[in-house]
Write a protein that holds these residues in place. Structure first.
Motif, PDB file in Angstrom:
ATOM      1  N   GLN A   1       0.840  -1.178   0.000  1.00  0.00           N
ATOM      2  CA  GLN A   1       0.000   0.000   0.000  1.00  0.00           C
ATOM      3  C   GLN A   1       0.885   1.243   0.000  1.00  0.00           C
ATOM      4  N   VAL A   2       0.673   2.094  -0.989  1.00  0.00           N
ATOM      5  CA  VAL A   2       1.450   3.330  -1.077  1.00  0.00           C
ATOM      6  C   VAL A   2       0.752   4.412  -0.269  1.00  0.00           C
ATOM      7  N   GLN A   3       1.515   5.038   0.590  1.00  0.00           N
ATOM      8  CA  GLN A   3       0.987   6.168   1.348  1.00  0.00           C
ATOM      9  C   GLN A   3       1.874   7.386   1.130  1.00  0.00           C
ATOM     10  N   LEU A   4       1.207   8.518   0.986  1.00  0.00           N
ATOM     11  CA  LEU A   4       1.897   9.794   0.822  1.00  0.00           C
ATOM     12  C   LEU A   4       1.394  10.735   1.914  1.00  0.00           C
ATOM     13  N   VAL A   5       2.311  11.345   2.634  1.00  0.00           N
ATOM     14  CA  VAL A   5       1.926  12.217   3.740  1.00  0.00           C
ATOM     15  C   VAL A   5       2.590  13.573   3.554  1.00  0.00           C
ATOM     16  N   GLU A   6       1.754  14.600   3.335  1.00  0.00           N
ATOM     17  CA  GLU A   6       2.252  15.960   3.150  1.00  0.00           C
ATOM     18  C   GLU A   6       2.363  16.677   4.491  1.00  0.00           C
ATOM     19  N   SER A   7       3.248  17.649   4.526  1.00  0.00           N
ATOM     20  CA  SER A   7       3.381  18.530   5.680  1.00  0.00           C
ATOM     21  C   SER A   7       3.994  19.839   5.212  1.00  0.00           C
ATOM     22  N   GLY A   8       3.940  20.837   6.087  1.00  0.00           N
ATOM     23  CA  GLY A   8       4.607  22.098   5.805  1.00  0.00           C
ATOM     24  C   GLY A   8       3.710  23.247   5.406  1.00  0.00           C
ATOM     25  N   GLY A   9       2.425  22.994   5.269  1.00  0.00           N
ATOM     26  CA  GLY A   9       1.524  24.089   4.923  1.00  0.00           C
ATOM     27  C   GLY A   9       1.322  25.034   6.084  1.00  0.00           C
ATOM     28  N   GLY A  10       0.597  26.117   5.815  1.00  0.00           N
ATOM     29  CA  GLY A  10       0.325  27.070   6.870  1.00  0.00           C
ATOM     30  C   GLY A  10      -0.104  28.407   6.317  1.00  0.00           C
ATOM     31  N   LEU A  11      -0.126  29.397   7.200  1.00  0.00           N
ATOM     32  CA  LEU A  11      -0.492  30.764   6.848  1.00  0.00           C
ATOM     33  C   LEU A  11       0.780  31.587   6.685  1.00  0.00           C
ATOM     34  N   VAL A  12       0.882  32.278   5.577  1.00  0.00           N
ATOM     35  CA  VAL A  12       2.071  33.096   5.306  1.00  0.00           C
ATOM     36  C   VAL A  12       1.631  34.392   4.640  1.00  0.00           C
ATOM     37  N   GLN A  13       2.388  35.446   4.876  1.00  0.00           N
ATOM     38  CA  GLN A  13       2.079  36.731   4.260  1.00  0.00           C
ATOM     39  C   GLN A  13       2.534  36.749   2.800  1.00  0.00           C
ATOM     40  N   PRO A  14       1.914  37.575   1.989  1.00  0.00           N
ATOM     41  CA  PRO A  14       2.386  37.715   0.599  1.00  0.00           C
ATOM     42  C   PRO A  14       3.866  38.064   0.561  1.00  0.00           C
ATOM     43  N   GLY A  15       4.575  37.403  -0.355  1.00  0.00           N
ATOM     44  CA  GLY A  15       6.019  37.586  -0.453  1.00  0.00           C
ATOM     45  C   GLY A  15       6.807  36.613   0.385  1.00  0.00           C
ATOM     46  N   GLY A  16       6.129  35.858   1.240  1.00  0.00           N
ATOM     47  CA  GLY A  16       6.804  34.909   2.110  1.00  0.00           C
ATOM     48  C   GLY A  16       7.105  33.588   1.428  1.00  0.00           C
ATOM     49  N   SER A  17       7.644  32.669   2.221  1.00  0.00           N
ATOM     50  CA  SER A  17       8.057  31.367   1.696  1.00  0.00           C
ATOM     51  C   SER A  17       7.544  30.245   2.585  1.00  0.00           C
ATOM     52  N   LEU A  18       7.359  29.103   1.955  1.00  0.00           N
ATOM     53  CA  LEU A  18       7.037  27.862   2.658  1.00  0.00           C
ATOM     54  C   LEU A  18       7.720  26.722   1.925  1.00  0.00           C
ATOM     55  N   ARG A  19       8.016  25.657   2.665  1.00  0.00           N
ATOM     56  CA  ARG A  19       8.500  24.434   2.028  1.00  0.00           C
ATOM     57  C   ARG A  19       7.582  23.288   2.409  1.00  0.00           C
ATOM     58  N   LEU A  20       6.986  22.687   1.396  1.00  0.00           N
ATOM     59  CA  LEU A  20       6.140  21.516   1.604  1.00  0.00           C
ATOM     60  C   LEU A  20       6.968  20.249   1.471  1.00  0.00           C
ATOM     61  N   SER A  21       6.581  19.249   2.245  1.00  0.00           N
ATOM     62  CA  SER A  21       7.232  17.938   2.169  1.00  0.00           C
ATOM     63  C   SER A  21       6.182  16.868   1.918  1.00  0.00           C
ATOM     64  N   CYS A  22       6.586  15.819   1.237  1.00  0.00           N
ATOM     65  CA  CYS A  22       5.715  14.669   0.991  1.00  0.00           C
ATOM     66  C   CYS A  22       6.541  13.418   1.241  1.00  0.00           C
ATOM     67  N   ALA A  23       6.219  12.709   2.309  1.00  0.00           N
ATOM     68  CA  ALA A  23       6.942  11.495   2.656  1.00  0.00           C
ATOM     69  C   ALA A  23       6.194  10.291   2.098  1.00  0.00           C
ATOM     70  N   ALA A  24       6.924   9.454   1.357  1.00  0.00           N
ATOM     71  CA  ALA A  24       6.327   8.264   0.745  1.00  0.00           C
ATOM     72  C   ALA A  24       6.640   7.027   1.573  1.00  0.00           C
ATOM     73  N   SER A  25       5.726   6.061   1.529  1.00  0.00           N
ATOM     74  CA  SER A  25       5.903   4.838   2.313  1.00  0.00           C
ATOM     75  C   SER A  25       6.772   3.808   1.604  1.00  0.00           C
ATOM     76  N   ILE A  26       7.082   4.066   0.329  1.00  0.00           N
ATOM     77  CA  ILE A  26       7.973   3.183  -0.409  1.00  0.00           C
ATOM     78  C   ILE A  26       9.055   4.015  -1.074  1.00  0.00           C
ATOM     79  N   SER A  27      10.048   3.360  -1.614  1.00  0.00           N
ATOM     80  CA  SER A  27      11.115   4.095  -2.283  1.00  0.00           C
ATOM     81  C   SER A  27      10.556   4.889  -3.458  1.00  0.00           C
ATOM     82  N   ILE A  28      10.919   6.160  -3.515  1.00  0.00           N
ATOM     83  CA  ILE A  28      10.392   6.989  -4.596  1.00  0.00           C
ATOM     84  C   ILE A  28      11.046   6.663  -5.936  1.00  0.00           C
TER      85      ILE A  28
END
Length: 115
Positions: A1-28
């Motif tokens: 079973q393949v599972q993908l789990v995202e993280s890193g979202g949130g509230l940010v002001q215009p011009g700001g930065s975020l980094r999203l991550s996606c962890a997979a349960s198997i080798s990508i």
């Protein structure tokens, strides 16, 4: 079973930065394609950035020069670095993986760009 789990979202002001991550349960390495989609309220889900099976990347025009997709094969993790964020980037961001033409999705992570 393949599972993908995202993280890193949130509230940010215009011009700001975020980094999203996606962890997979198997080798990508297994995936034919791997990338990020987003869906804003009242709009269709759209591809944002993607790795093809050949390793090349593609971006939707609206994020070119601001977003960067990357991967850490050792950690089985996909990233999306988002800089110079705009209110129109507000959406739920989903990780997507193509495994022999079967498509898998994460649960999504909310990104809100607002002052």
């Amino acid at each position: 079973q393949v599972q993908l789990v995202e993280s890193g979202g949130g509230l940010v002001q215009p011009g700001g930065s975020l980094r999203l991550s996606c962890a997979a349960s198997i080798s990508i390495f297994n995936f034919n394609g791997l990338g990020w989609y987003r869906q804003a309220p009242g709009k269709q889900r759209e591809v944002v950035a993607y790795f093809t099976s050949g390793g090349s990347t593609s971006y939707v025009d609206s994020v070119k020069g601001r977003f960067t997709i990357s991967r850490d094969n050792a950690k089985n993790t996909l990233y999306l670095q988002m800089n110079s964020l705009k209110p129109e980037d507000t959406a739920v961001y989903y990780c997507n993986a193509d495994l022999y033409s079967r498509y898998y999705w994460g649960q999504g992570t909310q990104v809100t760009v607002s002052s």
